[in-house]
Each structure stands twice: as structure tokens, then as C-alpha cells.
Design an enzyme around this catalytic site. Structure first.
Site, PDB file in Angstrom:
ATOM      1  N   GLY A 154       0.607  -1.382   0.064  1.00 31.52           N
ATOM      2  CA  GLY A 154      -0.085  -0.039   0.009  1.00 31.52           C
ATOM      3  C   GLY A 154       0.973   1.376  -0.116  1.00 31.52           C
ATOM      4  CB  CYS A 155       0.007   4.652   1.240  1.00 25.72           C
ATOM      5  SG  CYS A 155       1.124   6.131   1.805  1.00 25.72           S
ATOM      6  CG  PHE A 156       5.783   5.205  -0.653  1.00 27.65           C
ATOM      7  CD1 PHE A 156       5.131   6.349  -0.499  1.00 27.65           C
ATOM      8  CD2 PHE A 156       6.551   5.005  -1.779  1.00 27.65           C
ATOM      9  CE1 PHE A 156       5.231   7.449  -1.509  1.00 27.65           C
ATOM     10  CE2 PHE A 156       6.641   6.087  -2.876  1.00 27.65           C
ATOM     11  CZ  PHE A 156       6.126   7.243  -2.556  1.00 27.65           C
ATOM     12  CB  CYS A 171       1.016   3.353   5.611  1.00 30.98           C
ATOM     13  SG  CYS A 171      -0.364   4.536   5.182  1.00 30.98           S
TER      14      CYS A 171
END
Length: 218
Positions: free
Chosen positions: A51-53, A55
Site C-alpha cells: 500500500g502507501c509507502f 504508511c
């Protein structure tokens, strides 16, 4: 930047057009022999996409034995990917992190446990509101030992959940560092709505799942 408003808008933007495209160039990446990254000053490197890096970087930097996590792109077939190009879903790359760690303090096996404990392992092509092949889950291996560890843990988790685990398993080839403004984004932008509503809650869920691996100040 990830517009927060709308998490719903994000889903609409990325869910329709970014299905992972496995063309011959991408298949060649999947079929490649892994590249092993040598220890540097006693520190090892591992690579994960989840997912979002923003995070994922924050999650790994909370773990004992991890010196730093760097945001970037990996798993694709094009050179010099950017945030803009990876968002098209046509480069094959996923947002990923390079985890620099002390193998005398934390093992690769534990880093894989962190990976699964910090996400919804059954979500395909994304995590939370972030959807598209650039947000898909990939664990990268550098040798047969790492591949065996990953596959064993993935199989055990599927048995435990009774569901398919979405993480792909790729041979590591190259990590491309993301633009400067992405680095340590959560730390430098704590009031950003995306960070407040998505990233910090995800980090806190992970901390509840694996308190034994956290650094003393977390």
C-alpha cells in the site's frame, strides 16, 4: 501528494484503471533470478510493498533493529519510475520501502511477520483506501532462504485465515528511491488529513498487534 479528501475519490481514481498489467516485460521481472544486496557496515536491506509507502515506512521505522526505511518503487519493468508514472499502473512498479536493519537485532523472518501484521493481507491491489496495482502487496526475496521463509509464512497465514493472501512474491531486482518529499512523510506532516485518518491508525493497529518488536520510545 495523496489528496485526502477524499479517500472515496482515491478509490474511484485508482480502482478502475490500475489493474496490474502482466506483459512480457513484467513477466521477465517475475521470472528473474534474485539480486542479493551485500551487507554494508553490518547492516542488511529488505524490500516490501504494502500500500502507501508513507504508511509502510512509519511501520518499519518503529521496529527494533531497523535503522531506517526509505520510500521508493520496486517490482516493475521500467527505469527511473516516478510517483506520477507509477500511478498510471503501466510501469509495473509498486510503492515500496527499503528497510535498512541490523540482522543481529531483528531477523528477516521477523520483518516478514511485521509485514503481515501491519496490513489487511487479503486485500488485492491495495491497502485501505489506496487502490491500484501501484499499491499492491509484494514481498521481495534476495535468495532461496528468504523465498522459503516468505512462502512458509504466507501458506501458514492462508491456513489460519482460511482465505487467499494477496501478497505477491517477487525476486528482488532494483529499488528506485522516491522523490524527496515522500521521505519520512508521516513524521514531517503529522497534521496531514491522510496521515491523521489512514497512516497513523494503521501504525497504531500494527503496534497493538506486535508490541514486542517496538523500539523503546514507541
Amino acid at each position: 501528494m495523496k489528496p485526502v479528501i477524499p479517500i472515496l475519490v482515491l478509490g474511484l481514481l485508482f480502482s478502475c484503471n490500475n489493474t496490474a498489467q502482466v506483459n512480457p516485460d513484467q513477466q521477465a521481472v517475475i521470472n528473474s533470478a534474485p539480486i542479493e544486496v551485500a551487507l554494508q557496515n553490518g547492516k542488511a536491506k529488505a524490500y516490501f510493498a504494502s500500500g502507501c509507502f508513507w504508511c509502510v515506512e512509519a511501520v518499519y521505522e518503529s521496529v527494533k533493529g531497523v535503522d531506517e526505511a526509505i520510500s521508493g518503487y520496486a517490482g516493475g519493468h521500467t527505469k527511473n519510475p516516478t510517483y506520477r508514472s507509477s500511478n498510471t499502473g503501466r510501469t509495473g512498479h509498486a510503492e515500496a520501502v527499503e528497510v535498512i536493519y541490523d540482522p543481529n537485532v531483528v531477523s528477516f523472518s521477523t520483518l516478514v511477520d511485521v509485514y503481515f501484521a501491519s496490513q489487511d493481507p487479503t486485500q488485492v491491489n491495495g491497502q485501505g483506501p489506496d487502490r491500484g496495482s501501484q499499491y499492491r502487496s509484494i514481498i521481495f526475496y534476495q535468495n532461496q532462504e528468504q523465498k522459503d521463509i516468505i512462502l512458509k509464512k504466507k501458506t501458514a497465514l492462508e491456513k489460519q485465515l482460511g482465505e487467499h493472501v494477496a501478497a505477491e512474491v517477487y525476486p528482488f531486482q532494483k529499488f528506485w528511491i522516491a522523490e524527496d518529499y515522500h521521505q519520512n512523510y508521516e513524521r514531517f506532516n503529522p497534521d496531514n488529513p491522510y496521515i491523521q485518518n489512514v497512516s497513523i491508525p494503521r501504525l497504531n493497529r500494527f503496534k497493538r498487534n506486535m508490541p514486542e518488536v517496538l523500539k523503546g520510545n514507541h
